[in-house]
Design a protein around this motif. Sequence first.
Motif, PDB file in Angstrom:
ATOM      1  N   TRP A  10      53.395 -31.119-111.412  1.00 39.83           N
ATOM      2  CA  TRP A  10      52.688 -30.491-112.519  1.00 39.83           C
ATOM      3  C   TRP A  10      52.866 -31.394-113.724  1.00 39.83           C
ATOM      4  O   TRP A  10      53.872 -32.079-113.857  1.00 39.83           O
ATOM      5  N   ASP A  11      51.843 -31.438-114.584  1.00 37.42           N
ATOM      6  CA  ASP A  11      51.978 -32.264-115.779  1.00 37.42           C
ATOM      7  C   ASP A  11      52.201 -31.435-117.034  1.00 37.42           C
ATOM      8  O   ASP A  11      52.493 -31.985-118.091  1.00 37.42           O
ATOM      9  N   GLU A  12      52.086 -30.129-116.897  1.00 36.26           N
ATOM     10  CA  GLU A  12      52.438 -29.238-118.004  1.00 36.26           C
ATOM     11  C   GLU A  12      52.560 -27.815-117.478  1.00 36.26           C
ATOM     12  O   GLU A  12      52.032 -27.494-116.422  1.00 36.26           O
ATOM     13  N   PHE A  13      53.287 -27.007-118.214  1.00 32.91           N
ATOM     14  CA  PHE A  13      53.295 -25.577-117.940  1.00 32.91           C
ATOM     15  C   PHE A  13      53.461 -24.839-119.245  1.00 32.91           C
ATOM     16  O   PHE A  13      53.909 -25.398-120.239  1.00 32.91           O
ATOM     17  N   THR A  14      53.049 -23.586-119.224  1.00 36.74           N
ATOM     18  CA  THR A  14      53.196 -22.750-120.399  1.00 36.74           C
ATOM     19  C   THR A  14      54.296 -21.735-120.120  1.00 36.74           C
ATOM     20  O   THR A  14      54.580 -21.407-118.973  1.00 36.74           O
ATOM     21  N   ALA A  26      51.754 -23.125-114.584  1.00 32.18           N
ATOM     22  CA  ALA A  26      51.006 -24.377-114.740  1.00 32.18           C
ATOM     23  C   ALA A  26      49.523 -24.002-114.812  1.00 32.18           C
ATOM     24  O   ALA A  26      49.021 -23.297-113.934  1.00 32.18           O
ATOM     25  N   HIS A  30      46.328 -28.652-113.721  1.00 36.48           N
ATOM     26  CA  HIS A  30      47.528 -29.372-114.141  1.00 36.48           C
ATOM     27  C   HIS A  30      48.641 -29.346-113.102  1.00 36.48           C
ATOM     28  O   HIS A  30      49.810 -29.532-113.444  1.00 36.48           O
ATOM     29  N   TYR A  31      48.307 -29.092-111.855  1.00 36.68           N
ATOM     30  CA  TYR A  31      49.292 -29.102-110.782  1.00 36.68           C
ATOM     31  C   TYR A  31      48.633 -29.574-109.497  1.00 36.68           C
ATOM     32  O   TYR A  31      47.409 -29.574-109.363  1.00 36.68           O
ATOM     33  N   SER A  46      45.484 -20.628-112.037  1.00 39.49           N
ATOM     34  CA  SER A  46      46.757 -21.131-112.536  1.00 39.49           C
ATOM     35  C   SER A  46      47.804 -20.966-111.428  1.00 39.49           C
ATOM     36  O   SER A  46      47.586 -20.264-110.449  1.00 39.49           O
ATOM     37  N   ARG A 155      63.524 -30.866-111.070  1.00 38.57           N
ATOM     38  CA  ARG A 155      62.677 -31.094-112.239  1.00 38.57           C
ATOM     39  C   ARG A 155      62.726 -29.904-113.196  1.00 38.57           C
ATOM     40  O   ARG A 155      62.800 -30.083-114.403  1.00 38.57           O
ATOM     41  N   GLU A 159      63.505 -28.662-117.519  1.00 40.23           N
ATOM     42  CA  GLU A 159      62.343 -28.194-118.268  1.00 40.23           C
ATOM     43  C   GLU A 159      62.346 -26.713-118.635  1.00 40.23           C
ATOM     44  O   GLU A 159      61.569 -26.295-119.485  1.00 40.23           O
TER      45      GLU A 159
END
Length: 182
Positions: A10-14, A26, A30-31, A46, A155, A159
């Motif tokens: 994933w390159d981002e998550f909320t 995510a 973005h995953y 998502s 990871r 995070e």
Amino acid sequence: MICMECFLTWDEFTVGDGPLWKAIVAPPGHYRIKLGPIEVFSTVHSLKLILAIGSLAKGTAYLLSSDFKGMELEDEPDYTTLISSCKAFDGFFLLTLGLPEDFGVIMKRKNGKVVLCYPDDFNALLPTYSIRKVELSARGLGLCMKTVTLNALGRLDDEVPEGLRAEYLWWKRKVMDDISGV
């Protein structure tokens, strides 16, 4: 022979409100999940990261263990498009991957092999898809999924925000217990 490349990226998550499983998401696009020949990517759905990692851990135990006691094997499944399309009834494992239920992967293990049945398009908005089936080595896929689970946990260790850290560490211990004996 089918390549057993596996990953969850994933390159981002909320981070939202609520319990851990619901809070870390995510966004669509973005995953990416790869489990051998299966690639899961969606610009529509998502991904609940905690549910995805937990599902991978339980799937790992299903593939590598001979003790199914306490596992959530489906014997009287709810009717879903995926289950009916795969003609999967009695004793299969549903790898939900943190997506809506009709966008998971059904696994049925037999004689050292596992048959996977999954949608051919994880990017569809509604479950009006056709399915694909593939047979793989249960052990090979299980080991691959175990590595994915451990990498994703490693990871997330860096995070997860402080406000969710205690709940995350409790959950992580449960996940590690699921895969430690296999």
